[in-house]
Design an enzyme around this catalytic site. Structure first.
Site, PDB file in Angstrom:
ATOM      1  N   VAL A   1       0.823  -1.220   0.000  1.00  0.00           N
ATOM      2  CA  VAL A   1       0.000   0.000   0.000  1.00  0.00           C
ATOM      3  C   VAL A   1       0.855   1.266   0.000  1.00  0.00           C
ATOM      4  O   VAL A   1       0.322   2.372  -0.042  1.00  0.00           O
ATOM      5  CB  VAL A   1      -0.954   0.027   1.215  1.00  0.00           C
ATOM      6  CG1 VAL A   1      -1.969  -1.083   1.101  1.00  0.00           C
ATOM      7  CG2 VAL A   1      -0.181  -0.072   2.524  1.00  0.00           C
ATOM      8  N   GLY A   2       2.150   1.139   0.030  1.00  0.00           N
ATOM      9  CA  GLY A   2       2.999   2.331   0.000  1.00  0.00           C
ATOM     10  C   GLY A   2       4.467   1.962   0.027  1.00  0.00           C
ATOM     11  O   GLY A   2       4.855   0.863   0.411  1.00  0.00           O
ATOM     12  N   ARG A   3       5.269   2.906  -0.439  1.00  0.00           N
ATOM     13  CA  ARG A   3       6.717   2.726  -0.419  1.00  0.00           C
ATOM     14  C   ARG A   3       7.356   4.007   0.117  1.00  0.00           C
ATOM     15  O   ARG A   3       6.948   5.093  -0.242  1.00  0.00           O
ATOM     16  CB  ARG A   3       7.259   2.435  -1.819  1.00  0.00           C
ATOM     17  CG  ARG A   3       6.738   1.149  -2.417  1.00  0.00           C
ATOM     18  CD  ARG A   3       7.271   0.927  -3.825  1.00  0.00           C
ATOM     19  NE  ARG A   3       6.686  -0.255  -4.425  1.00  0.00           N
ATOM     20  CZ  ARG A   3       7.158  -1.488  -4.284  1.00  0.00           C
ATOM     21  NH1 ARG A   3       8.266  -1.673  -3.568  1.00  0.00           N
ATOM     22  NH2 ARG A   3       6.572  -2.523  -4.848  1.00  0.00           N
ATOM     23  N   GLY A   4       8.350   3.810   0.971  1.00  0.00           N
ATOM     24  CA  GLY A   4       9.069   4.950   1.531  1.00  0.00           C
ATOM     25  C   GLY A   4      10.558   4.772   1.363  1.00  0.00           C
ATOM     26  O   GLY A   4      11.036   3.738   0.890  1.00  0.00           O
TER      27      GLY A   4
ATOM     28  N   PHE B   1      12.741   4.189   3.457  1.00  0.00           N
ATOM     29  CA  PHE B   1      13.393   3.230   4.337  1.00  0.00           C
ATOM     30  C   PHE B   1      12.658   1.893   4.385  1.00  0.00           C
ATOM     31  O   PHE B   1      12.942   1.058   5.225  1.00  0.00           O
ATOM     32  CB  PHE B   1      13.509   3.808   5.753  1.00  0.00           C
ATOM     33  CG  PHE B   1      14.519   4.895   5.848  1.00  0.00           C
ATOM     34  CD1 PHE B   1      15.819   4.622   6.195  1.00  0.00           C
ATOM     35  CD2 PHE B   1      14.175   6.196   5.538  1.00  0.00           C
ATOM     36  CE1 PHE B   1      16.765   5.628   6.266  1.00  0.00           C
ATOM     37  CE2 PHE B   1      15.106   7.201   5.604  1.00  0.00           C
ATOM     38  CZ  PHE B   1      16.399   6.921   5.967  1.00  0.00           C
TER      39      PHE B   1
ATOM     40  N   VAL C   1       5.443  -0.468   2.842  1.00  0.00           N
ATOM     41  CA  VAL C   1       4.293  -0.595   3.729  1.00  0.00           C
ATOM     42  C   VAL C   1       3.310  -1.602   3.131  1.00  0.00           C
ATOM     43  O   VAL C   1       2.938  -1.490   1.950  1.00  0.00           O
ATOM     44  CB  VAL C   1       3.598   0.765   3.931  1.00  0.00           C
ATOM     45  CG1 VAL C   1       2.427   0.623   4.900  1.00  0.00           C
ATOM     46  CG2 VAL C   1       4.596   1.793   4.452  1.00  0.00           C
TER      47      VAL C   1
ATOM     48  N   LYS D   1       5.003  -1.638   8.232  1.00  0.00           N
ATOM     49  CA  LYS D   1       6.136  -1.075   7.505  1.00  0.00           C
ATOM     50  C   LYS D   1       7.353  -1.945   7.758  1.00  0.00           C
ATOM     51  O   LYS D   1       7.856  -2.025   8.884  1.00  0.00           O
ATOM     52  CB  LYS D   1       6.418   0.362   7.949  1.00  0.00           C
ATOM     53  CG  LYS D   1       7.550   1.007   7.166  1.00  0.00           C
ATOM     54  CD  LYS D   1       7.736   2.462   7.545  1.00  0.00           C
ATOM     55  CE  LYS D   1       8.824   3.103   6.702  1.00  0.00           C
ATOM     56  NZ  LYS D   1       9.020   4.521   7.020  1.00  0.00           N
TER      57      LYS D   1
ATOM     58  N   ASP E   1      10.799  14.732   8.950  1.00  0.00           N
ATOM     59  CA  ASP E   1      10.291  14.372   7.617  1.00  0.00           C
ATOM     60  C   ASP E   1       8.803  14.691   7.506  1.00  0.00           C
ATOM     61  O   ASP E   1       8.002  13.857   7.067  1.00  0.00           O
ATOM     62  CB  ASP E   1      10.552  12.889   7.329  1.00  0.00           C
ATOM     63  CG  ASP E   1      10.522  12.587   5.823  1.00  0.00           C
ATOM     64  OD1 ASP E   1      10.640  13.540   5.020  1.00  0.00           O
ATOM     65  OD2 ASP E   1      10.390  11.413   5.455  1.00  0.00           O
TER      66      ASP E   1
END
Length: 1118
Positions: A811-814, A816, A819, A833, A928
């Site tokens: 559902v997401g990428r960051g 570090f 997710v 995460k 951040d």
């Protein structure tokens, strides 16, 4: 002061309380009062006379504007024909008073004395709230409790409690008896609308008061008074406001009137313009080429007076924070001279005109002392670079200095600090991993010179020092990274080839550590370099400076160079035995400014210190540091003028040399023509320490301070220098002297090797068994420790896989990690995460999770558990269906939020950050903050998430020690990029929050922002567009078309808060608790912040040397 002067002062004390004050001024601040002597040099004014010095409200840079104290002090310390300026206001009973503003609250305590008398009136077409003189009688304004106070809050408030009363125009004229009197009428039309006639007042006043000048920004005012004063009446001066402002009686802009000076000549004999009309500035605060306005005015027969001069405001970087240089650029530039200057500090204007104008660099020196540079001209270029040294030589330094540091390969070079973080951008390079803590040098981690080779050091980019960045004062930003560090060899040759220098100063510190720990003999290296470059015999004097006695003794024993002992501490006295000991190994002494003139709360105390006198009595020259042009470095006694400070130490105290970051200012002082006169004018007499404090009411005096310590013989005594340790030799391969060996020796060797191999194998087996046992035990203990430390569910990596169904749904990428969506055993949907594999024991991760697990706030995402298994780490937290904020402000969803919803989100984020910064047991700085890290629940309640870059710190710590750059490009605070912008602290989050708020505003006005930026070929800075859009709303239009007044107020409030949060200097940004107050308070209570300045962020360097978060959504679905 002689007996006649004392008698005259006593007479003044008996006349009135006002004269009492001025008598004290004369007694305490200046040794004598004499008439100024006008320079006979030719002037390019209209009349050929010297420019007038016009004292705005008296000496309003120190005393409250328009107070009798300010007027008389201006007359005491200025040229004899100083012009006293009075801004005329009318009371409701028709009396004229001298007061600087139409709103009494801006420079008096009217709000306290008359809290219920605030009113609103249209002023030049704009409804204005305030306390207006037309609503008060003169009696009410002169009551005991009503008093004048400072109008500019950055100035000292110590005089606000003195009870200075408002004076009438007649009172100022009769008591002061000025040589020239200037009345300024700013709002004639306003008074006429309220049935008060300014023209009638002036005509009747002129019968008893000598008026020399009358000015106004209103054309019709001059038409009304034309012919009323006769042929010998005052000079009429038309005042220009901003070029885009409208003149109220003709409805023309001042810019358009400026193009028709012949029209102005029909009703005025002079014009008064802001100084920017003559010498404009670019967007970076640098001078542009001068306009032709002065010449044009003179051709039209108009005198031109310039306004806006003050020592304690921002000026062009070209002037290097030196107000004298600014004044001279308007009166002595070879092209023109203005006819007068309106100043809050008439002393500096007087000295500029009479003492420093029309003197060249080769003019006769009136006083002799050494001008010693501090890291070269480090106030204008990065210190210890070739550029800084060349500028110091050009500017007139007698001695240039080199603080010697050592590289790891033994190369001596010049650098202001042994920690390269303080003088270069090393913290942004791959060399940042060389950071260590050396307790003998500093308790703070640094990247020290002895950890890098000279080749590595040469590759570094120098950084200009900005000691007053937190005061909003930067140094020469165009050159902040210019130049290169140079070796001692290069420095010596540069100095040797100069024809103007009289000597060099080499300073040595940390010698003991380098000898004992690093095997570097700095004394020997410096002596060798001096010999190699021919300094054994020469005309340049060589001085060796150190705070370590035995270093100087070592030099004394091995050379004939002069030695200088630096006393680091601020001292109040020094014993004879200590001086006698110093004299055995030193030829001169360096002390700091406070050891000569002690100060308290930015005022000289007047406490007696005879340190200077005692040292000089023993024939020891005394050099004093550190002299800086920035006015915040000086006590108020020096009137925000570095020349006044230098005068106090040279002419007043009699020191032998100044150590300065701005050599030009000190070198120019030597050529001061006023010092060569038989009678020195009052504006060049040294101030008497403690004199200003005698003028402050007892209730406002700073607290008494204990005397500074006495320097004794014990303070000089030191242990002997340790020997230089030998460096570890480089290993080399040997060659046997013979190849032939007896057979028995060969077999013996074989047996020894065999047994050795067997022993090694057995040892390795045992070591492996012990290691495995120890690792299992350590893991078990670590798990027990985690369970005790963190009150959260601790999941194994296998459980994390089950929760996420083997990481099935991303559902997401960051930056570090990734997710995933998951489901706990109780059915709760969660976000997981999974961090990228990391090395090390994960202590930072554990500390972060442990602290966050103890946080609980509506606007902080809730942690539910974590995984820490070897290099596998994950965080489990609540899943929020609406995903991240960026989807809604960037148009990735069909939901269209109104201003009220966006305001609530912005306020919620502010509450979350306020909690992290001010309510947690241990402060958490997020580093951040961006729309992608703000999650929204089903009610659109915002929650701050993603603490991967967060750092923990104690609340008492206002500054964080960091060597990496954390955050997302576009949201990173300037101080994260380089220390030259300021210190990293929780204010860095405030900057990111401000950018987030402005992005919300830009998203609502996307089409307008795109049009504005597209129309600017230089790609307009986004906050600049927001600021301009805000300015355009002053006329009354809404910040966005089609919204109601309530939404418009919310939008404007968010805009103001956002712009305050992104101020370049951290000290100018509000803390998050203040941000919440601003967001929840009224719009009227918010001031408009300074215009944002475009900061060029070195993005390429960021990618190379920083911890950057990828600019992606935490959730991409939902």
């Amino acid at each position: 002061m002689n007996s006649q002067q004392s008698t005259r002062t006593k007479q003044m004390l008996q006349q009135s309380s006002t004269h009492l004050l001025c008598g004290v001024v004369l007694l305490q601040l200046f040794a004598a009062q004499v008439d100024a002597q006008r320079s006979t040099s030719p002037w390019q004014t209209l009349s050929g006379d010297a420019p007038l010095v016009i004292a705005r409200g008296g000496f309003s840079g120190l005393f409250p504007d328009s107070s009798l104290a300010a007027y008389q002090f201006a007359m005491v310390v200025s040229v004899a024909d100083v012009v006293l300026w009075c801004d005329v206001q009318l009371t409701k009973d028709g009396h004229g008073i001298c007061f600087p503003d139409l709103n009494l609250a801006n420079a008096s305590n009217s709000e306290e004395v008359y809290p219920n008398r605030q009113k609103s009136y249209p002023v030049n077409g704009v409804t204005t709230k305030g306390w207006f003189p037309i609503d008060f009688s003169l009696t009410e304004l002169q009551k005991v409790l009503f008093s004048l106070i400072r109008g500019i809050l950055s100035r000292s408030g110590k005089f606000d409690e003195n009870g200075y009363s408002i004076s009438t125009v007649q009172n100022v004229a009769t008591q002061m008896k000025p040589a020239l009197f200037w009345l300024n009428v700013q709002h004639d039309e306003f008074y006429e609308q309220h049935n008060l006639s300014m023209s009638s007042f002036l005509l009747s006043t002129s019968r008893t008061v000598s008026i020399d000048f009358i000015s106004s920004p209103e054309v019709n005012f001059f038409r009304k008074i034309a012919g009323g004063f006769g042929n010998n009446g005052p000079s009429f001066v038309f005042q220009f406001m901003g070029k885009e402002d409208f003149e109220p009686t003709t409805n023309r802009t001042y810019g358009s009137i400026l193009s028709n000076l012949s029209f102005v000549k029909t009703f005025a004999s002079g014009i008064l313009v802001p100084k920017s009309y003559i010498l404009p500035l670019d967007d970076k605060q640098y001078l542009l080429p001068h306009t032709s306005l002065v010449q044009d005015a003179h051709k039209a027969g108009l005198k031109l007076y310039a306004s806006g001069f003050a020592n304690d405001v921002d000026i062009a970087y070209n002037y290097s924070w030196d107000p004298v240089s600014e004044y001279l650029s308007f009166v002595d530039n070879g092209n023109f001279s203005v006819d007068g200057m309106l100043s809050d500090f008439p002393l500096t204007a007087s000295a500029s005109v009479d003492c420093f104008s029309h003197i060249g660099r080769n003019a006769t020196k009136q006083v002799d002392f050494l001008v010693i540079s501090k890291n070269g001209a480090s106030g204008e270029y990065p210190g210890c670079t070739k550029l800084a040294y060349e500028k110091a030589i050009k500017d007139g330094s007698d001695v240039i200095d080199c603080p010697v540091q050592m590289s790891s390969d033994g190369i001596p070079f010049c650098s202001s600090s042994i920690d390269l973080v303080n003088s270069t951008t090393v913290g942004q390079t791959h060399l940042r991993n060389r950071s260590i803590i050396v307790p003998e040098i500093s308790s703070v981690a640094g990247i020290f010179t002895f950890s890098l080779t000279w080749h590595e050091i040469q590759s570094l980019t120098p950084a200009i020092s900005n000691p007053f960045r937190e005061n909003g004062m930067s140094r020469n930003p165009n050159e902040r990274n210019s130049g290169n560090l140079i070796s001692l060899y290069e420095f010596l040759n540069l100095a040797k080839n100069s024809t103007s220098l009289s000597g060099i100063l080499i300073s040595l510190e940390n010698v003991v550590y380098l000898r004992e720990k690093k095997g570097l003999d700095v004394v020997k290296v410096v002596l060798n370099r001096l010999t190699e470059t021919g300094y054994i015999v020469g005309t340049l004097k060589v001085m060796i400076q150190s705070t370590t006695r035995l270093v100087l003794v070592d030099f004394k024993n091995q050379s004939t160079y002069k030695t200088v002992y630096k006393i680091k501490e601020t001292i109040g006295n020094i014993t004879d035995s200590a001086i006698e000991d110093i004299k055995k190994f030193a030829n001169a002494v360096v002390i700091n400014k406070a050891s000569v003139f002690p100060n308290s709360d930015s005022f000289l105390t007047g406490q007696t210190t005879n340190v200077l006198e005692r040292l000089q009595k023993f024939q020891l020259p005394v050099y004093v540091e550190l002299f800086q042009n920035e006015f915040v470095s000086q006590p108020f006694d020096f009137f925000a003028d570095e020349t006044v400070e230098i005068n106090a130490y040279i002419f007043g105290a009699g020191i032998n040399g100044t150590i300065t970051e701005f050599p030009y200012t000190a070198a120019r002082y030597k050529r001061n023509r006023c010092l060569g006169r038989e009678e020195v004018p009052p504006y060049m007499l040294p101030v008497n320490p403690g004199g200003v404090l005698t003028l402050i009411s007892t209730s406002s005096l700073p607290p008494a301070q204990d005397p500074n310590p006495i320097f004794t013989h014990d303070d000089v005594t030191e242990p002997p220098l340790p020997p230089v340790i030998a460096k570890s030799p480089t290993s080399t391969l040997g060659t046997p002297s013979t190849i032939a060996k007896p057979l028995r020796n060969f077999l013996k060797v074989i047996r020894i090797v065999s047994w050795s191999v067997a022993g090694v194998v057995l040892f390795l087996v045992l070591l492996t068994l012990v290691f495995c046992f120890h690792r299992k035990r350590e893991t078990r203990l670590r798990q027990q420790k985690l369970k005790a430390l963190i009150p959260l569910e601790h999941y194994t990596y296998a459980q994390v896989k089950r929760i996420t169904k083997s990481f099935a749904e991303v559902v997401g990428r960051g930056g570090f990690g990734i997710v995933y969506k998951g489901t706990l055993s109780d059915g709760r949907v969660v976000a997981v995460k999974v961090l990228k594999d990391t090395k090390g024991n994960g202590e930072d991760f554990i500390n972060e999770v442990a602290t966050m697990s103890r946080t609980s706030h509506l606007n902080i995402v809730s942690l539910l558990g974590f995984c820490s298994e070897g290099s596998k780490r994950a965080i489990i937290y609540e899943f929020l269906e609406n995903g991240s904020l960026d989807k809604f402000i960037l148009g990735k969803t069909s939901v269209n939020m109104d201003w009220t919803a966006l305001y609530r989100i912005a306020l919620g984020v502010a509450h979350g950050l306020e909690y992290l910064h001010h309510s947690c047991k241990t402060r958490i700085v997020h580093f951040d903050i961006k729309p992608q890290n703000v999650l929204l629940d089903d009610s659109f309640c915002p929650k701050v998430s993603d603490f991967g870059l967060a750092k923990l710190c104690e609340k008492k710590e206002s500054i964080l020690s960091m060597l990496d750059t954390r955050g997302t490009i576009g949201y990173i605070a300037p101080e994260m990029i380089s220390r030259v912008y300021g210190n990293v602290s929780h204010k860095s989050d405030v900057y990111s929050y401000g950018m987030l708020v402005l992005e919300i505003i830009g998203a609502r006005n996307k089409e307008k922002a795109n049009q504005a930026c597209a129309s600017n070929t230089s790609s307009m800075y986004f906050p600049e567009w927001v600021y301009r859009d805000l300015e355009s709303c002053k006329s009354g239009r809404h910040i966005e078309d089609g919204i109601n007044s309530e939404e418009d107020e919310l939008a404007k409030k968010m805009t103001l808060v956002g712009l305050w949060c992104i101020q370049p200097s951290p000290v100018d940004r509000p803390a998050m608790n203040r941000v919440v107050e601003m967001m929840e308070g009224s719009l009227e209570a918010l001031e408009v912040p300074p215009r944002p300045v475009l900061q060029q962020i070195p993005i390429s360097n960021l990618h190379e040397s920083s911890i950057l978060s990828e600019d992606v959504s935490v959730y991409t679905e939902g």
